[in-house]
Design an enzyme around this catalytic site. Structure first.
Site, PDB file in Angstrom:
ATOM      1  N   ARG A 127      16.871  30.704 -12.217  1.00 51.20           N
ATOM      2  CA  ARG A 127      16.065  30.386 -11.038  1.00 51.20           C
ATOM      3  C   ARG A 127      15.017  29.348 -11.430  1.00 51.20           C
ATOM      4  O   ARG A 127      13.875  29.681 -11.718  1.00 51.20           O
ATOM      5  CB  ARG A 127      15.433  31.652 -10.463  1.00 51.20           C
ATOM      6  N   ASP A 310      20.327  37.604   0.436  1.00 48.45           N
ATOM      7  CA  ASP A 310      19.774  38.933   0.152  1.00 48.45           C
ATOM      8  C   ASP A 310      20.525  40.055   0.872  1.00 48.45           C
ATOM      9  O   ASP A 310      20.220  41.234   0.661  1.00 48.45           O
ATOM     10  CB  ASP A 310      18.282  38.988   0.533  1.00 48.45           C
ATOM     11  N   ARG A 402      11.270  47.963  -5.855  1.00 51.44           N
ATOM     12  CA  ARG A 402      10.582  46.667  -5.707  1.00 51.44           C
ATOM     13  C   ARG A 402      10.618  46.180  -4.267  1.00 51.44           C
ATOM     14  O   ARG A 402       9.777  45.395  -3.851  1.00 51.44           O
ATOM     15  CB  ARG A 402      11.264  45.612  -6.591  1.00 51.44           C
TER      16      ARG A 402
END
Ligand code: UD1
Length: 421
Positions: A127, A310, A402
């Site tokens: 990333r 996602d 998370r």
């Protein structure tokens, strides 16, 4: 280390309230650095990533307090950034959470300099942050990278025209935050259009910024001399909403989602309708009714308003029990198919070739011991566990924590048999 133990094959029934969006709150918390006045953010999800960002702010010199409304249970964060005087972002916390990168733009804007550890790659592939850095350089920042640290400084940021090679969400947000404190106008072309960017624009404008265009290709930011404190409600989490929509479909259940913006989940709704689910939009709520037979569909992840990367792992779990073959193409991240291997342990028939996965639906998934190695993969494995025959244990629940607030409580309320050990 905790794990989920799931006994599958329950149809989910009932209603669930979606929490505030993690990916909206994190840049907003970073944006509070841009003022010396108190900011209040309502509807904040209780998540590990949010705690880490609060801790980073405290170590920079801010005070951060949490308030919970006793009747609604809604959490609010009160950030007083007046005392911020340090420009070094805590190293361990940076490594724990990539989103600490957002502090580059806001600390540059507030203090004129920032030092932080280079956020490494992660489980969903490399990333890079080149677009963030090039954008900040265009605004006049001098950036040096040495021994894994980045140092950026600039006492006088100046507005610029910036064309992003890719509509990166984080780069768009970082540049927006620095540009607010720059002299003159900044244009971000090929900007990301995610709803979280619009929410950040709204928050910054409430602080006194002058930003137009978020949600479109070009964002225009007129720099201002000073920002003030603001109060803001965070948008609902569209990925959490999408995950519960898939949970309803995969278990052939019936789930009503509250606190959801239907437009934000349109690409997920469209795909769920293609697989045969019924999705009804009424009064700002969405009801999802799973079909008896799931049809295969092809999916290609894209920046918003395309199908979100996602939600790709969760859809893979669903398509692994569809009647036929689906092809999933991942165009946003390089290697985001780790969950395929774990799903295969449960009996799924998935072949990964580069950025494509061929998912041949099977009649039944079987409970197995699987491991979540990142947030959304973890969600996919929980979904697979909900429909599998027998018992599934999902290790690595801290990854799921998370990004999902009270996941097991919400699933239990819908009738799932899941507990954390
Ligand atoms: C954000 C979301 C994340 C989501 C992703 C894509 C947050 C906190 N996280 O992450 O949940 O999966 O958007 O929707 O909002 N890239 C570069 N150079 C850069 C920046 C990005 O090459 O400087 C590439 C990335 O490697 C990736 C793609 O661009 O392949 C998309 O990344 P980006 O949109 O920046 O994602 P994030 O902001 O990191």
């Amino acid at each position: 280390m905790s794990r989920y133990v799931i006994r599958g094959r329950e149809r989910l029934q009932g209603s669930v309230t979606v929490s505030g969006a993690k990916n909206a709150v994190l840049p907003m918390l970073a944006a509070t650095v841009l003022t010396r006045e108190r900011c209040v953010i309502h509807g904040v999800p209780r998540l590990r990533d949010v705690q880490v960002m609060c801790e980073i702010l405290r170590r920079l010199g801010a005070s951060v307090e949490k308030e919970v409304d006793k009747t609604s249970g809604t959490s609010s964060l009160i950030v007083d950034p007046a005392g911020i005087c340090r420009s070094e972002v805590h190293e361990d916390l940076t490594r724990e959470m990539r989103s600490s990168i957002f502090l580059m733009g806001s600390l540059l804007g507030r203090l004129g300099e920032v030092t932080m550890a280079y956020p490494g790659g992660c489980d969903i592939g490399p990333r890079p942050i080149d677009l963030h850095l090039r954008g900040l350089e265009a605004l006049g920042a001098n950036i040096s990278e040495r021994h894994g640290y980045i140092h950026a400084e600039c006492r006088d940021l100046v507005g610029a025209e910036i064309h992003l090679d890719f509509p990166s969400v984080g780069a768009t947000e970082n540049i927006m935050m620095a540009a607010v404190a720059a002299r003159g106008a900044t244009l971000i072309r090929n900007a990301a259009k995610e709803p979280e960017i619009v929410d950040l624009q709204n928050f910054l404008n409430a602080m006194g910024a002058n930003i137009k265009g978020a949600g479109m290709d070009v964002i225009r930011i007129e720099g201002v001399k000073e920002l003030k404190g603001a109060e803001h409600w965070v948008i609902p989490d569209r990925i959490e909403a999408g995950t519960f929509m898939v949970a309803a479909a995969i278990t052939r259940g019936r789930v009503l989602l509250r606190n959801v913006i239907p437009e934000h989940v349109e690409s997920v709704t469209a795909k769920l309708r293609e697989v045969g689910a019924t999705v009804v939009d009424s009064d700002g709520c969405l009801e999802v009714i799973g079909p008896e037979i799931l049809k295969p569909v092809d999916i290609k992840t894209l920046p918003y308003p395309g199908f979100p990367t996602d939600m790709q792992p969760q859809m893979m779990a669903l398509l692994s029990v569809a009647e036929g073959t689906s092809i999933i193409t991942e165009t946003v991240f390089e290697s985001r198919f780790k969950h395929a291997e774990e799903l295969r342990r449960m009996g799924a028939n998935i072949k990964v070739e580069g950025r494509a996965a061929v998912v041949k639906g099977v009649k039944t998934l079987y409970g197995a011991a699987v491991e979540s190695t990142n947030l959304r993969s973890g969600a996919a494995l929980v979904l697979a566990g909900l429909v599998a025959e027998g018992i599934t244990t999902v290790d690595g629940v801290h990854h799921i924590d998370r990004g999902y607030e009270d996941l097991e409580q919400k699933l239990l309320k819908l009738g799932a048999r899941v507990h954390r050990v």
